[in-house]
Motif scaffolding. Sequence first.
Motif, PDB file in Angstrom:
ATOM      1  N   SER A   1      64.536  41.007  99.765  1.00 41.53           N
ATOM      2  CA  SER A   1      65.725  40.456  99.137  1.00 41.53           C
ATOM      3  C   SER A   1      67.013  40.885  99.832  1.00 41.53           C
ATOM      4  CB  SER A   1      65.786  40.874  97.661  1.00 41.53           C
ATOM      5  OG  SER A   1      64.700  40.344  96.941  1.00 41.53           O
TER       6      SER A   1
ATOM      7  N   ARG B   1      62.299  41.669  92.259  1.00 43.04           N
ATOM      8  CA  ARG B   1      63.293  40.793  91.636  1.00 43.04           C
ATOM      9  C   ARG B   1      64.681  41.131  92.165  1.00 43.04           C
ATOM     10  NH1 ARG B   1      63.449  41.396  85.773  1.00 43.04           N
ATOM     11  NH2 ARG B   1      62.725  43.527  86.140  1.00 43.04           N
ATOM     12  N   PRO B   2      65.459  40.118  92.535  1.00 39.75           N
ATOM     13  CA  PRO B   2      66.735  40.374  93.211  1.00 39.75           C
ATOM     14  C   PRO B   2      67.715  41.208  92.401  1.00 39.75           C
ATOM     15  CG  PRO B   2      66.110  38.074  93.490  1.00 39.75           C
ATOM     16  CD  PRO B   2      65.141  38.672  92.508  1.00 39.75           C
TER      17      PRO B   2
ATOM     18  N   PHE C   1      70.003  35.207  95.000  1.00 37.56           N
ATOM     19  CA  PHE C   1      69.659  35.298  93.583  1.00 37.56           C
ATOM     20  C   PHE C   1      69.167  33.968  93.015  1.00 37.56           C
ATOM     21  CE2 PHE C   1      72.902  38.493  94.416  1.00 37.56           C
ATOM     22  CZ  PHE C   1      72.389  39.623  93.797  1.00 37.56           C
ATOM     23  N   ALA C   2      69.747  32.849  93.497  1.00 38.82           N
ATOM     24  CA  ALA C   2      69.503  31.555  92.866  1.00 38.82           C
ATOM     25  C   ALA C   2      69.013  30.484  93.823  1.00 38.82           C
ATOM     26  CB  ALA C   2      70.785  31.080  92.174  1.00 38.82           C
ATOM     27  N   GLY C   3      68.745  30.846  95.078  1.00 34.67           N
ATOM     28  CA  GLY C   3      68.179  29.886  96.020  1.00 34.67           C
ATOM     29  C   GLY C   3      69.176  28.979  96.693  1.00 34.67           C
TER      30      GLY C   3
ATOM     31  N   LEU D   1      74.025  32.687  87.121  1.00 38.50           N
ATOM     32  CA  LEU D   1      72.888  32.459  88.002  1.00 38.50           C
ATOM     33  C   LEU D   1      72.331  33.767  88.558  1.00 38.50           C
ATOM     34  CD1 LEU D   1      74.141  29.279  89.896  1.00 38.50           C
ATOM     35  CD2 LEU D   1      72.468  29.409  88.039  1.00 38.50           C
TER      36      LEU D   1
ATOM     37  N   HIS E   1      70.178  34.872  85.607  1.00 41.59           N
ATOM     38  CA  HIS E   1      69.063  34.039  85.157  1.00 41.59           C
ATOM     39  C   HIS E   1      68.302  33.346  86.287  1.00 41.59           C
ATOM     40  CE1 HIS E   1      70.194  34.530  80.954  1.00 41.59           C
ATOM     41  NE2 HIS E   1      71.444  34.301  81.297  1.00 41.59           N
ATOM     42  N   GLY E   2      68.825  33.359  87.518  1.00 45.01           N
ATOM     43  CA  GLY E   2      68.147  32.684  88.616  1.00 45.01           C
ATOM     44  C   GLY E   2      68.461  31.196  88.645  1.00 45.01           C
ATOM     45  N   ALA E   3      67.589  30.439  89.315  1.00 45.44           N
ATOM     46  CA  ALA E   3      67.830  29.012  89.567  1.00 45.44           C
ATOM     47  C   ALA E   3      67.456  28.177  88.344  1.00 45.44           C
ATOM     48  CB  ALA E   3      67.047  28.560  90.790  1.00 45.44           C
TER      49      ALA E   3
END
Length: 262
Positions: free
Chosen positions: A4, A110-111, A189-191, A217, A220-222
Amino acid sequence: MSDSFLALVLMEKPATPDMVLVVKALRARYPELAPEVVDGGDAANIRQSSANSPLIRCGDEMVAVMSMPAPIPQDPGLWSRAAATWPEGETVAARHRGHLIVSVLGQNLRPLPVARLLTAVIGALIATMPECCAVVWDTKVARPAKLWMEMSRQSFAPFPDYPFTLWIDIMPFRSVAKIGAVTMGLSAFAGREIEFETNKLALPVMIERIAGLAAYLVEHGAVVKDGDTFGGDEHERITARLGLSARFAGLPVLFCAANTAS
């Protein structure tokens, strides 16, 4: 190593951290981490072995710190981006003669937890090493060491109070009839990054909207889907589209446009 993040701590002159002091600083700042030095095994002088160890254990995670007696490779784009909020950054970087490489060991981590832990360890390194002058986060974002040391105290604060602005840049731009901005660093984190354009919002309001979405984001991510809408109030809605940026050389983005509700 973590797939990461990789952080670089720039130093005015080469130096090797005393990891015993770093762990003491970590314990003082974040007692919940229970950090400890992973010592050098069979060395006769245990104290010296621990001080020179490149590894810190924090719970189930291992953080590696490597001292490099040379400057980092030149990256004019990095310092050009940093100049928007840190005009002296390029001058500070030009003076550095050594750096530390800081990473969390492991894969498929996890990032957000990795970012929190690295940020905390870097803050402790800076607190114990006066040679530190800057931090380069994931090759994309540069911040002054003093700012990092101060903001890193919030590394484990609850959402949205952790220091995500150490990890992400927001870079404004202007088109013919609009203003806009693009993030740098959010993709870890979110792509993808956020690209935002508007002829409805003032610049400070636009930056606030981007920062709020970026923080969401990071947490919670993408989770934002193509066509989703969100916004500040009943008079303003923001539409999000997934795609590639035409402005920034095919960068994967969440393209956002502010609309006034009818």
